[in-house]
Motif scaffolding. Sequence first.
Motif, PDB file in Angstrom:
ATOM      1  N   ALA A  66      11.032   7.036  -4.274  1.00  0.00           N
ATOM      2  CA  ALA A  66      10.131   6.576  -3.215  1.00  0.00           C
ATOM      3  C   ALA A  66       8.814   6.147  -3.836  1.00  0.00           C
ATOM      4  N   ALA A  67       8.229   5.074  -3.307  1.00  0.00           N
ATOM      5  CA  ALA A  67       6.969   4.541  -3.835  1.00  0.00           C
ATOM      6  C   ALA A  67       6.065   4.136  -2.677  1.00  0.00           C
ATOM      7  N   PRO A  68       4.750   4.291  -2.835  1.00  0.00           N
ATOM      8  CA  PRO A  68       3.819   3.905  -1.763  1.00  0.00           C
ATOM      9  C   PRO A  68       3.581   2.397  -1.741  1.00  0.00           C
ATOM     10  N   VAL A  69       3.380   1.863  -0.556  1.00  0.00           N
ATOM     11  CA  VAL A  69       3.004   0.458  -0.368  1.00  0.00           C
ATOM     12  C   VAL A  69       1.555   0.432   0.095  1.00  0.00           C
ATOM     13  N   LEU A  70       0.679  -0.118  -0.740  1.00  0.00           N
ATOM     14  CA  LEU A  70      -0.745  -0.142  -0.413  1.00  0.00           C
ATOM     15  C   LEU A  70      -1.108  -1.466   0.261  1.00  0.00           C
ATOM     16  N   LEU A  71      -1.911  -1.365   1.301  1.00  0.00           N
ATOM     17  CA  LEU A  71      -2.380  -2.534   2.030  1.00  0.00           C
ATOM     18  C   LEU A  71      -3.864  -2.366   2.276  1.00  0.00           C
ATOM     19  N   GLU A  72      -4.659  -3.246   1.644  1.00  0.00           N
ATOM     20  CA  GLU A  72      -6.111  -3.233   1.783  1.00  0.00           C
ATOM     21  C   GLU A  72      -6.690  -1.867   1.413  1.00  0.00           C
ATOM     22  N   GLY A  73      -6.189  -1.313   0.324  1.00  0.00           N
ATOM     23  CA  GLY A  73      -6.750  -0.094  -0.224  1.00  0.00           C
ATOM     24  C   GLY A  73      -6.242   1.200   0.365  1.00  0.00           C
ATOM     25  N   ARG A  74      -5.306   1.159   1.275  1.00  0.00           N
ATOM     26  CA  ARG A  74      -4.768   2.390   1.858  1.00  0.00           C
ATOM     27  C   ARG A  74      -3.247   2.363   1.810  1.00  0.00           C
ATOM     28  N   VAL A  75      -2.636   3.540   1.835  1.00  0.00           N
ATOM     29  CA  VAL A  75      -1.184   3.628   1.850  1.00  0.00           C
ATOM     30  C   VAL A  75      -0.712   3.317   3.269  1.00  0.00           C
ATOM     31  N   ARG A 124      14.531  -7.483 -13.322  1.00  0.00           N
ATOM     32  CA  ARG A 124      15.032  -7.280 -11.965  1.00  0.00           C
ATOM     33  C   ARG A 124      13.896  -7.257 -10.948  1.00  0.00           C
ATOM     34  N   VAL A 125      12.758  -6.714 -11.335  1.00  0.00           N
ATOM     35  CA  VAL A 125      11.599  -6.720 -10.431  1.00  0.00           C
ATOM     36  C   VAL A 125      11.170  -8.157 -10.136  1.00  0.00           C
ATOM     37  N   ARG A 126      11.115  -8.983 -11.168  1.00  0.00           N
ATOM     38  CA  ARG A 126      10.728 -10.393 -10.972  1.00  0.00           C
ATOM     39  C   ARG A 126      11.731 -11.112 -10.080  1.00  0.00           C
ATOM     40  N   ALA A 127      13.016 -10.848 -10.287  1.00  0.00           N
ATOM     41  CA  ALA A 127      14.038 -11.487  -9.458  1.00  0.00           C
ATOM     42  C   ALA A 127      13.916 -11.039  -8.008  1.00  0.00           C
ATOM     43  N   ALA A 128      13.591  -9.773  -7.795  1.00  0.00           N
ATOM     44  CA  ALA A 128      13.434  -9.269  -6.430  1.00  0.00           C
ATOM     45  C   ALA A 128      12.250  -9.929  -5.728  1.00  0.00           C
ATOM     46  N   LEU A 129      11.176 -10.143  -6.472  1.00  0.00           N
ATOM     47  CA  LEU A 129       9.981 -10.751  -5.867  1.00  0.00           C
ATOM     48  C   LEU A 129      10.202 -12.212  -5.511  1.00  0.00           C
ATOM     49  N   GLU A 130      11.148 -12.868  -6.168  1.00  0.00           N
ATOM     50  CA  GLU A 130      11.431 -14.264  -5.832  1.00  0.00           C
ATOM     51  C   GLU A 130      11.895 -14.414  -4.388  1.00  0.00           C
ATOM     52  N   LEU A 131      12.509 -13.371  -3.838  1.00  0.00           N
ATOM     53  CA  LEU A 131      12.965 -13.427  -2.456  1.00  0.00           C
ATOM     54  C   LEU A 131      11.793 -13.535  -1.489  1.00  0.00           C
ATOM     55  N   LEU A 132      10.614 -13.127  -1.932  1.00  0.00           N
ATOM     56  CA  LEU A 132       9.424 -13.171  -1.071  1.00  0.00           C
ATOM     57  C   LEU A 132       8.602 -14.428  -1.290  1.00  0.00           C
ATOM     58  N   SER A 133       8.938 -15.223  -2.298  1.00  0.00           N
ATOM     59  CA  SER A 133       8.060 -16.317  -2.711  1.00  0.00           C
ATOM     60  C   SER A 133       7.898 -17.389  -1.647  1.00  0.00           C
ATOM     61  N   ASP A 134       8.916 -17.626  -0.818  1.00  0.00           N
ATOM     62  CA  ASP A 134       8.801 -18.683   0.191  1.00  0.00           C
ATOM     63  C   ASP A 134       8.605 -18.130   1.597  1.00  0.00           C
ATOM     64  N   ALA A 135       8.270 -16.847   1.712  1.00  0.00           N
ATOM     65  CA  ALA A 135       7.995 -16.277   3.037  1.00  0.00           C
ATOM     66  C   ALA A 135       6.715 -16.887   3.594  1.00  0.00           C
ATOM     67  N   GLU A 136       6.758 -17.330   4.838  1.00  0.00           N
ATOM     68  CA  GLU A 136       5.632 -18.041   5.428  1.00  0.00           C
ATOM     69  C   GLU A 136       4.839 -17.209   6.431  1.00  0.00           C
ATOM     70  N   LEU A 196      10.813   0.582  -8.892  1.00  0.00           N
ATOM     71  CA  LEU A 196      10.462   0.569  -7.467  1.00  0.00           C
ATOM     72  C   LEU A 196       8.953   0.600  -7.292  1.00  0.00           C
ATOM     73  N   TRP A 197       8.264   1.330  -8.153  1.00  0.00           N
ATOM     74  CA  TRP A 197       6.803   1.418  -8.064  1.00  0.00           C
ATOM     75  C   TRP A 197       6.165   0.060  -8.352  1.00  0.00           C
ATOM     76  N   MET A 198       6.634  -0.631  -9.389  1.00  0.00           N
ATOM     77  CA  MET A 198       6.108  -1.964  -9.690  1.00  0.00           C
ATOM     78  C   MET A 198       6.360  -2.923  -8.531  1.00  0.00           C
ATOM     79  N   PHE A 199       7.585  -2.863  -7.984  1.00  0.00           N
ATOM     80  CA  PHE A 199       7.899  -3.756  -6.871  1.00  0.00           C
ATOM     81  C   PHE A 199       7.037  -3.426  -5.662  1.00  0.00           C
ATOM     82  N   ALA A 200       6.864  -2.140  -5.352  1.00  0.00           N
ATOM     83  CA  ALA A 200       6.071  -1.745  -4.182  1.00  0.00           C
ATOM     84  C   ALA A 200       4.627  -2.223  -4.315  1.00  0.00           C
ATOM     85  N   ASP A 201       4.085  -2.179  -5.535  1.00  0.00           N
ATOM     86  CA  ASP A 201       2.720  -2.655  -5.755  1.00  0.00           C
ATOM     87  C   ASP A 201       2.620  -4.154  -5.463  1.00  0.00           C
TER      88      ASP A 201
END
Length: 412
Positions: free
Chosen positions: A228-237, A115-127, A260-265
């Motif tokens: 709830a899971a943190p979203v890290l961007l360039e080393g910070r939450v 399910r995590v892989r399927a969820a990430l497919e929605l982001l694959s063509d984001a430009e 959710l944690w795997m997806f957030a990462d």
Amino acid sequence: MRTPGVPRPAAPAAGPSERPWPRNAPPVGPRARREVDELLATAGPLLGVDGTISPLDLESTRALLERTWRDALAVLDAATPARRSRLIDVLGRCRELDRDLEHHLTDARAASLARVRAALELLSDAESLAQVLDRGPVAAARLGFDRSLLSAVERGCFVPRSCFMGEDRERAEHLVRVGRDEPRRLDGSLRETTLVRRREAIVVDDVQTDPLVHRRMAEVSEARSYAAAPVLLEGRVAGFLHADHHARRRAVSGLDRDALWMFADAYGRALERALQATRLRELERAVEGAHRETLAALRATGVEALGLGEVRTTRPLAPVAPLLPREEPAAPAALTRRELEVVRLLAAGETNAGIAARLVISAGTAKTHVKHILRKLGAANRAEAVSRFLQLERDAERRAAGGEPAARRALG
């Protein structure tokens, strides 16, 4: 045995409508349930507890087995020889049953990863960065949740950004407005402070009575249990993802939290790629603008009147290889689709390890692709390969616009 962050089953409230929701976890099979009930019936008199009822789901059952194991261990030293022998038997059975239940979780974890892989497919063509941000809550809901919320950490505060609640868009928008109108500081007064300090996902139960949740948001959402899971961007939450099973009246499980944690990462990495691509495009536009301004300034000084001839400038900068998928001009035919992906990542400055991580391949495979690219482009090193590839792409673009077919000649 108990997974960190997964709370024990809450005690039932007084009224039927206030009873805890069942946890969204795999159920315990009939045989395993009988064995657990038999163990609890044996351990109850030894520990002075009611051992006649066991939970129905795997996670709660494992938590109960752990509690029984700890309680038995705590009284072992002070027990009589006969009682100690029975307690040792209880300890051994707790371990055996827990190992059996752990095996049953394997299939559930595999399904969760799918399910995590399927969820990430929605982001694959984001430009663009905006597209990745907008699709975040919808993609998170594909993990099996009914609702999801994307929030940002702004000046040390928890500030909602967007929410997905299926067809209930009005409540989703209202929840975001409430959170933005009443931002809360991440100073320890919220459960979400843990996401920033420890950078790990959490499960929050009893939301409506928990003093460490955003009270107004809890009232609007009517949430009972969430992950709830943190979203890290360039080393910070930089933000959070929240999700729950409100429509199905299910409490969030440890499997939900981990998914959710795997997806957030992975989502944070997608944001980083989109952000870097945006910055590179902005830099390219800035350099091109400075180039035009410099050319105009040179012409304004009358350089041509000094007998230096026509002001000639260097070729325009080659377009930076984007880090997000987009429609590309015709590429050199000698390179495979995978090699094109690799050479564009080379242009972005990625190492072999970075290429392997981006394309989800081994470092050895990435190294092999680089060797093939160097050979096909006749380059001595990575920098020369990138330079030749970008030149071939420019030639291909000119050919498409009616220019000389230099790329065709270079490719033989």
